[in-house]
Design a protein around this motif. Structure first.
Motif, PDB file in Angstrom:
ATOM      1  N   ARG A 433       0.815  -1.218   0.000  1.00 58.75           N
ATOM      2  CA  ARG A 433       0.000   0.000   0.000  1.00 58.75           C
ATOM      3  C   ARG A 433       0.848   1.266   0.000  1.00 58.75           C
ATOM      4  N   PRO A 434       1.774   1.426   0.973  1.00 60.28           N
ATOM      5  CA  PRO A 434       2.591   2.637   0.904  1.00 60.28           C
ATOM      6  C   PRO A 434       3.469   2.700  -0.341  1.00 60.28           C
ATOM      7  N   LEU A 435       3.933   1.549  -0.857  1.00 60.02           N
ATOM      8  CA  LEU A 435       4.677   1.568  -2.115  1.00 60.02           C
ATOM      9  C   LEU A 435       3.811   2.118  -3.248  1.00 60.02           C
ATOM     10  N   TYR A 436       2.610   1.628  -3.336  1.00 63.13           N
ATOM     11  CA  TYR A 436       1.671   2.079  -4.359  1.00 63.13           C
ATOM     12  C   TYR A 436       1.354   3.565  -4.196  1.00 63.13           C
ATOM     13  N   ALA A 437       1.084   3.971  -2.958  1.00 65.59           N
ATOM     14  CA  ALA A 437       0.743   5.368  -2.714  1.00 65.59           C
ATOM     15  C   ALA A 437       1.914   6.295  -3.037  1.00 65.59           C
ATOM     16  N   ARG A 446       5.973  13.834 -11.652  1.00 65.28           N
ATOM     17  CA  ARG A 446       6.779  13.599 -12.853  1.00 65.28           C
ATOM     18  C   ARG A 446       8.136  12.961 -12.539  1.00 65.28           C
ATOM     19  N   GLN A 447       8.136  12.047 -11.593  1.00 73.39           N
ATOM     20  CA  GLN A 447       9.337  11.253 -11.295  1.00 73.39           C
ATOM     21  C   GLN A 447       9.034   9.803 -11.679  1.00 73.39           C
ATOM     22  N   TRP A 448       8.880   9.587 -12.967  1.00 71.65           N
ATOM     23  CA  TRP A 448       8.343   8.318 -13.425  1.00 71.65           C
ATOM     24  C   TRP A 448       9.248   7.127 -13.117  1.00 71.65           C
ATOM     25  N   THR A 449      10.539   7.286 -13.227  1.00 73.68           N
ATOM     26  CA  THR A 449      11.428   6.136 -13.020  1.00 73.68           C
ATOM     27  C   THR A 449      11.247   5.561 -11.609  1.00 73.68           C
ATOM     28  N   ARG A 450      11.219   6.443 -10.614  1.00 71.75           N
ATOM     29  CA  ARG A 450      11.004   5.973  -9.238  1.00 71.75           C
ATOM     30  C   ARG A 450       9.581   5.429  -9.067  1.00 71.75           C
ATOM     31  N   ALA A 451       8.607   6.085  -9.677  1.00 62.17           N
ATOM     32  CA  ALA A 451       7.222   5.642  -9.554  1.00 62.17           C
ATOM     33  C   ALA A 451       7.069   4.225 -10.101  1.00 62.17           C
ATOM     34  N   GLU A 452       7.609   3.993 -11.280  1.00 61.07           N
ATOM     35  CA  GLU A 452       7.512   2.675 -11.902  1.00 61.07           C
ATOM     36  C   GLU A 452       8.163   1.619 -11.018  1.00 61.07           C
ATOM     37  N   SER A 453       9.282   1.973 -10.411  1.00 63.64           N
ATOM     38  CA  SER A 453       9.963   1.030  -9.521  1.00 63.64           C
ATOM     39  C   SER A 453       9.082   0.669  -8.330  1.00 63.64           C
ATOM     40  N   ASP A 454       8.381   1.654  -7.767  1.00 69.06           N
ATOM     41  CA  ASP A 454       7.493   1.372  -6.633  1.00 69.06           C
ATOM     42  C   ASP A 454       6.326   0.495  -7.050  1.00 69.06           C
ATOM     43  N   PHE A 455       5.737   0.757  -8.197  1.00 65.85           N
ATOM     44  CA  PHE A 455       4.604  -0.061  -8.652  1.00 65.85           C
ATOM     45  C   PHE A 455       5.052  -1.512  -8.865  1.00 65.85           C
ATOM     46  N   LEU A 456       6.204  -1.692  -9.484  1.00 69.22           N
ATOM     47  CA  LEU A 456       6.697  -3.045  -9.715  1.00 69.22           C
ATOM     48  C   LEU A 456       7.026  -3.739  -8.393  1.00 69.22           C
ATOM     49  N   PHE A 467      -5.540  -2.640  -8.179  1.00 67.41           N
ATOM     50  CA  PHE A 467      -5.302  -1.209  -8.324  1.00 67.41           C
ATOM     51  C   PHE A 467      -3.897  -0.929  -8.850  1.00 67.41           C
ATOM     52  N   VAL A 468      -2.931  -1.718  -8.381  1.00 67.08           N
ATOM     53  CA  VAL A 468      -1.568  -1.528  -8.878  1.00 67.08           C
ATOM     54  C   VAL A 468      -1.473  -1.980 -10.333  1.00 67.08           C
ATOM     55  N   LEU A 469      -2.059  -3.125 -10.643  1.00 68.28           N
ATOM     56  CA  LEU A 469      -2.078  -3.587 -12.033  1.00 68.28           C
ATOM     57  C   LEU A 469      -2.684  -2.525 -12.943  1.00 68.28           C
ATOM     58  N   ASN A 470      -3.771  -1.938 -12.487  1.00 64.67           N
ATOM     59  CA  ASN A 470      -4.468  -0.955 -13.302  1.00 64.67           C
ATOM     60  C   ASN A 470      -3.654   0.331 -13.449  1.00 64.67           C
ATOM     61  N   TYR A 471      -3.113   0.834 -12.352  1.00 67.29           N
ATOM     62  CA  TYR A 471      -2.403   2.122 -12.416  1.00 67.29           C
ATOM     63  C   TYR A 471      -1.146   1.997 -13.275  1.00 67.29           C
ATOM     64  N   LEU A 472      -0.380   0.947 -13.050  1.00 67.01           N
ATOM     65  CA  LEU A 472       0.840   0.772 -13.844  1.00 67.01           C
ATOM     66  C   LEU A 472       0.485   0.489 -15.297  1.00 67.01           C
TER      67      LEU A 472
END
Length: 593
Positions: A433-437, A446-456, A467-472
């Protein structure tokens, strides 16, 4: 679904902590206790003075003003005007009933009891009024009067549970423990009431000093509950074991609860006490405490079923019977939150002792309600103070980060999440949850590289989290990368949540970006059925209609999207351009395709 706060499936602190109500009589594990699927309801707006004049002398006007105030969530005004209407029509049973419920909801027990007497004189079978008068008689020590009030109640609805439970405690108050056990046995024939029967049977045996019967009943109660027992049951049984010299048994019980609920702090003091021994009062000291526990259990069960307006009745009766009832005020605060009354919830939480095992949770909840009142600076200060007070805990920092994310203070939110993760030694399933948030805050800043890493990373912990599957997946689609993988992820999210309009919108938009326009229309029309008032989904459907040649319908959807007040940056101008010129073949006008 478009990526954005409010459409992401992550509930803020308010919804997360509300799930704690499930732990009173129906314990569950940490993952089950924190649903993220539901959108957090906004607090009901306060009634503006313009809607209710300062003085209304007409009986009809007072009644209508009271009904309006109730509808608008202003219980104090509703009570005031209904009581004024009642002065002009004192024998009106319906008005008595509404005034009674309004006064009880506000906790005005003097007025409630007086109206209840008048109501039962006119309508002897008035269930809630009769129960309230029975409870009030118990409070005054008049158990015979309480017994008479209970006997007059019809054996239907909630009474089938409440009358045997309260009746058993009335018998305890009359020094008739065997009769109490017999009265309580009426619940044995209904499996749905087994948890109440076993728990209250244990409490009655405990109060009567029947040690062997107490232990057996507590064991049965815990066996009938998920997750190794609820907070109230574990607390009562652990206290019994401690008082009877079995500190090791109590310690094992508390440790099992903490293992099942790793974020809970409720048994920290009990663990320390059980390890060294010390004086401890029983959870239930007399018949009034027992009846208050019955009210608490029913209120909790109703809150779990989202029957909030009914839950407040029994929460109020619980604290009326036991004025210093920490667990009762905790639940009352949760009920008031559910009714959209954050100021009243804070007042309930203030009644809880700072020495209570519940105090830490209550302070987190208070911060959340301060946020709901737009007292953001106070909420932030409260959470920062909690984070300093316990440098090993992450919950105040995650709550702070959630709050800041909700205010679109992305960089501050990310900093709070980062500080929380610095306190985590090893990631486990619950940390998705906190990773996703944090990923959302990173994406929005606009820090996509870090965001993508958290979603993965979140998906590594919970691979099928919709929700993570959908957002990523949506983010990849919007960027035009990994389209096949993104489509698979979104389709999996739809399988998991087939009635989520935002996720189905993502599926439609993925097909659109892959030029599968007919499929896009099919899914986006379904998304509109589920979320007709979302600007982004209407805009997406307009684009899809244009691509399949349905130009008039496209224009209608764009105008509809514009009327809904799109809040994404630049979206209003883009939609206006499409309304005027159509979907011209450019990256801007074509939604980035």
């Amino acid at each position: 679904m478009g990526a954005g706060v409010g459409r992401d499936g992550v509930t803020l602190c308010r919804a997360t902590v509300a799930a704690l109500a499930m732990l009173w009589l129906g314990a569950c594990n940490a993952d089950q206790a924190k649903p993220v699927a539901q959108a957090t309801p906004e607090p009901a707006p306060a009634v503006e003075p313009a809607f209710i004049p300062a003085e209304i002398y007409s009986p009809l006007g007072s009644y209508l003003a009271g009904r309006l105030a109730h509808h608008e969530g202003d219980g104090g005004a509703a009570t005031k005007y209904l009581l004024r209407a009642l002065e002009n029509d004192p024998d009106n049973a319906d008005l008595l009933r509404q005034s009674f419920v309004a006064a009880l909801g506000q906790g005005d027990m003097i007025e409630t009891v007086e109206i209840g007497k008048r109501l039962t004189d006119i309508t002897p079978s008035a269930s809630v009024a009769g129960l309230t008068l029975a409870v009030d008689a118990m409070l005054r020590g008049n158990y015979n009067a309480a017994e008479e009030r209970l006997a007059a109640l019809p054996a239907q609805g909630y009474n089938t549970l409440l009358v045997p439970m309260v009746g058993a405690w009335v018998a305890v108050g009359q020094s008739k423990p065997e009769a109490a056990i017999e009265i309580l046995s009426a619940l044995e024939s209904n499996d749905a009431f087994a948890v109440f029967h076993d728990f209250h049977l244990a409490l009655i045996h405990d109060l009567a000093g029947n040690r062997d019967s107490t232990a057996r009943s507590y064991e049965t109660a815990i066996e009938g509950q998920r997750g190794g027992g609820s907070y109230r049951t574990v607390s009562a049984y652990g206290g019994f074991l401690e008082r009877n010299g079995d500190g090791d048994g109590a310690l094992a019980l508390y440790s099992d609860y903490q293992a099942a609920n790793p974020d809970s702090v409720w048994f920290e003091a009990a663990v320390s006490r059980a390890a060294v021994g010390g004086p401890l009062d029983p959870m239930v000291r007399d018949a009034r405490d027992g009846a208050a526990e019955a009210m608490l259990g029913v209120a909790s069960a109703l809150l779990q079923e989202n029957a909030v307006e009914a839950a407040i009745i029994y929460a109020r009766l619980a604290v009326h019977l036991r004025p210093e009832f920490d667990a009762g005020y905790m639940l009352l605060g949760e009920v008031l939150e559910g009714l959209g009354e954050p100021a009243a919830a804070i007042n309930a939480y203030k009644r809880i002792s700072r020495q209570s095992p519940l105090a830490w949770t209550v302070r987190l909840k208070t911060a959340d309600n301060l946020d709901a009142l737009d007292r953001v600076d106070e909420a932030v200060a409260t959470l920062r103070a909690l984070a300093v007070e316990r440098p090993g805990r992450t919950d105040p920092l995650i709550a702070l980060a959630d709050l800041l994310r909700g205010k679109e203070r992305w960089l501050e939110s990310i900093a709070a999440y980062d500080e929380a993760f610095e306190r985590i030694d090893e990631l486990s399933r619950r940390h998705w949850r906190p990773l996703y948030a944090r990923g959302i805050a990173l994406e929005r800043s606009r820090q996509w590289t870090r965001a993508e890493s958290d979603f993965l990373a979140a998906l590594e912990l919970v691979p099928d989290q919709p929700f993570v599957l959908n957002y990523l997946g949506y983010s990849w689609v919007d960027q035009g990368v990994y389209l096949e993988r993104a489509l698979d992820m979104i389709e999996r999210a739809v399988d998991l949540r087939p009635n989520d309009g935002y996720i189905i919108d993502s599926l439609g938009w993925a097909h659109y970006r892959m030029s599968n326009f007919e499929d896009a229309v099919l899914h986006l029309e379904r998304a509109i059925e589920l979320r007709p008032d979302d600007a982004t989904i209407n805009d997406h459907l307009g684009d899809a209609y244009w691509k399949v040649g349905r130009r008039l319908e496209a224009g209608f959807q764009w105008r509809r999207a514009l009327s809904l007040g799109p809040d994404e940056e630049g979206m209003e101008a883009l939609i206006s351009q499409k309304i005027e010129h159509g979907l011209v073949p450019s990256p801007v006008a074509d939604g980035g395709s």
